[in-house]
Scaffold this active site. Structure first.
Site, PDB file in Angstrom:
ATOM      1  N   LYS A 181     -52.157   9.649  -2.962  1.00 40.92           N
ATOM      2  CA  LYS A 181     -53.254  10.124  -2.919  1.00 40.92           C
ATOM      3  C   LYS A 181     -53.446  10.969  -1.570  1.00 40.92           C
ATOM      4  O   LYS A 181     -53.697  10.340  -0.462  1.00 40.92           O
ATOM      5  CB  LYS A 181     -54.597   9.348  -3.220  1.00 40.92           C
ATOM      6  CG  LYS A 181     -55.919   9.957  -3.834  1.00 40.92           C
ATOM      7  CD  LYS A 181     -56.407  11.412  -2.820  1.00 40.92           C
ATOM      8  CE  LYS A 181     -57.179  10.833  -1.982  1.00 40.92           C
ATOM      9  NZ  LYS A 181     -57.525  11.838  -0.901  1.00 40.92           N
ATOM     10  N   GLY A 234     -55.918   5.764   7.825  1.00 37.46           N
ATOM     11  CA  GLY A 234     -57.004   6.669   7.845  1.00 37.46           C
ATOM     12  C   GLY A 234     -58.279   6.160   8.850  1.00 37.46           C
ATOM     13  O   GLY A 234     -57.818   5.316   9.821  1.00 37.46           O
ATOM     14  N   SER A 235     -59.508   6.447   8.648  1.00 36.53           N
ATOM     15  CA  SER A 235     -60.508   5.956   9.571  1.00 36.53           C
ATOM     16  C   SER A 235     -61.190   4.600   9.329  1.00 36.53           C
ATOM     17  O   SER A 235     -60.769   4.112   8.234  1.00 36.53           O
ATOM     18  CB  SER A 235     -61.682   7.049   9.296  1.00 36.53           C
ATOM     19  OG  SER A 235     -62.091   6.686   8.145  1.00 36.53           O
ATOM     20  N   GLU A 256     -53.798   1.077   8.413  1.00 38.89           N
ATOM     21  CA  GLU A 256     -53.506   1.643   9.858  1.00 38.89           C
ATOM     22  C   GLU A 256     -54.571   2.581  10.051  1.00 38.89           C
ATOM     23  O   GLU A 256     -55.116   3.574   9.536  1.00 38.89           O
ATOM     24  CB  GLU A 256     -52.172   2.493   9.691  1.00 38.89           C
ATOM     25  CG  GLU A 256     -50.991   1.580   9.160  1.00 38.89           C
ATOM     26  CD  GLU A 256     -50.534   0.614  10.690  1.00 38.89           C
ATOM     27  OE1 GLU A 256     -51.069   1.076  11.755  1.00 38.89           O
ATOM     28  OE2 GLU A 256     -49.758  -0.150  10.461  1.00 38.89           O
ATOM     29  N   CYS A 289     -53.557   9.379  16.092  1.00 35.54           N
ATOM     30  CA  CYS A 289     -54.231   8.117  16.130  1.00 35.54           C
ATOM     31  C   CYS A 289     -53.664   7.299  17.452  1.00 35.54           C
ATOM     32  O   CYS A 289     -54.488   6.541  18.124  1.00 35.54           O
ATOM     33  CB  CYS A 289     -53.616   7.203  14.938  1.00 35.54           C
ATOM     34  SG  CYS A 289     -52.064   6.940  14.863  1.00 35.54           S
ATOM     35  N   GLU A 386     -63.589   6.612  18.658  1.00 34.42           N
ATOM     36  CA  GLU A 386     -62.752   7.730  18.509  1.00 34.42           C
ATOM     37  C   GLU A 386     -63.148   9.167  18.334  1.00 34.42           C
ATOM     38  O   GLU A 386     -64.023   9.288  17.252  1.00 34.42           O
ATOM     39  CB  GLU A 386     -61.655   7.240  17.140  1.00 34.42           C
ATOM     40  CG  GLU A 386     -60.316   7.987  17.354  1.00 34.42           C
ATOM     41  CD  GLU A 386     -59.766   7.659  15.880  1.00 34.42           C
ATOM     42  OE1 GLU A 386     -60.188   7.422  14.857  1.00 34.42           O
ATOM     43  OE2 GLU A 386     -58.614   7.690  16.162  1.00 34.42           O
TER      44      GLU A 386
END
Ligand code: NAD
Length: 491
Positions: A181, A234-235, A256, A289, A386
């Protein structure tokens, strides 16, 4: 319905799903805009129930045969897949520059070669994983890495090609079948990956792409009970939702996530090297990241360090990512520009000082000035959260204990950078609580090495054997060395 192609920089890219070896258009579509100038690139299919069901069924059917192949038998398919990625290098570079705003130079020299390697390296590494025998007096244990099943892979917009192949490589090499996705803000290179897989002759259903938004398509995919693994980058907020869905079906997930990594400059550091590396943190407009976004500089060298870094930042070329000379490109989406500006404005309103930057860049509304914020406290929002833009903070310290405490003083724990005399820097690096840390360097990655974060930066490790531990069911086949006699006294 025939597939719809978007024309991006002279390349045709399908905006549809790729399921069971075929392009499938969606009934509903969403618009995709270019981060460089917000022009409409075209529309993308949104995966709904019907597409998700078709993808899961196709992946399940394909698993029945793909999983039975040996790693050696899968190798030629995956090598052809990597070759087909290579044949599409120009399209991949141009398209990701246009839909994600990644620098063309970085795509050419870094991302595309790495995407190919992500496929071939893991395919070859899988050959070594077949048997790791354990011999005891009692028995011979054959430890097998069995493929887990249907794997869902979900990736973010800041580096979709690199991160998708980084997961697909080991997942496919291990014998899983995959449903990718892609990120809705940058879905196109994942679509080109499907073309590459198709041309390479990957059997239908082994690799599927279901396009769509996270809230709708992503959420539905990860909640399916037939999924065996979820690999997500992702977040943090999205990871929490995915972990809840995975928990409901007891599906292992690898997460991650974001970072707030310290960039430590000790008193005995080579300040020229440290300043040059710190300037690199503005790469990809700070949408990286693993960037060391919190500069922690010894108070005795901070003035010199800032002067050296300022000279380098002043020379940075901010501009169109499709221009080979550009060093800092656009921010992915107007919402993200607002978010970045919000962080800076709130910090300044609370008493922080700008050493440079702090405003949208004159190159265009999607661009933000490389920024350095100082006079900030450890518990300030801009230190703790972040930003994911070209914004760094600067704090000082006067002892090793103080810098370790500040470096460890957030909920994140992805990476870090430490500049100083080597043994001193190494000693500090070993006290910093993160998944990885570079000493007097930055960005050295090896596919065999573990990658991942601790605390809010994630769960699990990717890379080398760690990827296979995740994507496989490890099984112990026990062969006794002496004839086995059943007895109730046996344990
Ligand atoms: P995001 O979490 O918003 O989206 C990531 C992906 O998840 C997208 O494909 C999105 O469609 C999907 N998604 C969103 N909601 C979902 C849901 N409810 N269920 C399933 N899928 C869903 O992240 P982003 O803004 O695209 O990416 C930026 C973040 O990624 C930053 O925090 C960055 O640090 C992190 N990141 C981490 C690494 C790493 O290796 N640790 C690498 C790159 C980016």
């Amino acid at each position: 319905m025939s597939t719809r192609y978007l024309q991006v920089a002279g390349h045709d890219v399908s905006g549809d799903h790729y399921i069971d070896g075929q392009r499938i258009p969606g009934k509903t579509r969403f618009e995709l805009h270019c981060p460089i100038d917000q022009r409409l690139l075209g529309t993308i299919s949104e995966g709904d129930e019907e597409h998700i069901e078709a993808a899961i069924q196709a992946a399940q059917r394909a698993f029945a045969t793909w999983s039975l192949l040996s790693a050696a038998e899968r190798l030629p398919y995956l090598e052809r897949f990597a070759d087909e990625i290579g044949k599409r290098a120009e399209a991949l570079c141009a398209v990701e520059s246009n839909d994600a705003g990644v620098l063309l130079s970085r795509m050419r020299h870094g991302v595309v070669p790495r995407a190919k390697l992500n496929i071939t390296w893991f395919a070859r590494h899988a050959l070594e994983l077949q048997h790791r025998p354990i011999d005891t007096d009692q028995a011979h244990h054959i430890v097998k890495h069995d493929p887990a099943g249907v794997t869902v892979i979900i990736t973010p917009w800041n580096s979709p090609l690199m991160l998708s192949t980084w997961k697909l490589g080991p997942a496919l090499a291990a014998g899983n079948t995959c449903i990718l996705k892609p990120p809705e803000w940058a879905p196109l290179t994942c679509s080109l990956l499907a073309d590459a897989a198709h041309a390479a002759g990957l059997p239908p259903g082994v690799f599927n792409v279901v396009q769509g938004t996270g809230a709708r398509t992503g959420a539905r995919l990860v909640s399916d009970f037939r999924i065996s693994r979820i690999s997500f980058t992702g977040s943090v907020p999205t990871a929490k939702l995915i972990a809840q869905s995975a928990a409901a079906n007891l599906v292992p997930c690898s997460l991650e996530l974001g970072g707030k990594s310290p960039f430590i400059v000790l008193e005995d550091a080579d300040l020229d090297s440290a300043a040059a590396t710190a300037t690199l943190m503005y790469r990809n407009a700070g949408q990286v990241c693993l960037a060391g976004t919190r500069l922690l500089v010894h108070k005795n060298v901070v003035d010199q360090f800032v002067i050296k870094m300022r000279a380098l930042v002043d020379q940075l070329v901010v501009g169109d990512p499709r221009d080979e000379a550009t060093e800092v490109g656009p921010i992915i989406h107007p919402r993200q520009v607002e978010r970045v500006k919000g962080f800076v404005d709130r910090a300044v309103a609370c008493g922080a000082r700008l050493l440079w930057g702090g405003q949208p860049h004159s190159f265009g509304p999607q661009y933000f000035q490389p920024t350095l914020v100082t006079d900030v406290a450890q518990d300030d929002e801009i230190i703790q959260n972040e930003v994911f833009g070209p914004v760094l903070t600067l704090q000082t310290f006067s002892s090793d204990d103080e810098v370790v405490s500040k470096a460890n003083g957030t909920d994140y724990g992805l990476g870090g950078i430490c500049y100083g005399e080597t043994s001193h820097a190494q000693a500090i690096a070993e006290r910093v609580r993160t998944g990885f840390i570079w000493v007097n360097s930055f960005g050295i990655r090896d596919l065999a090495a573990p990658f991942g974060g601790i605390k809010r930066s994630g769960i699990g490790r990717e890379g080398g054997d760690w990827s296979f531990e995740f994507f496989c069911d490890v099984k112990d086949v026990v062969i006794p060395k002496k004839p086995f006699r059943a007895s109730f006294s046996h344990r």
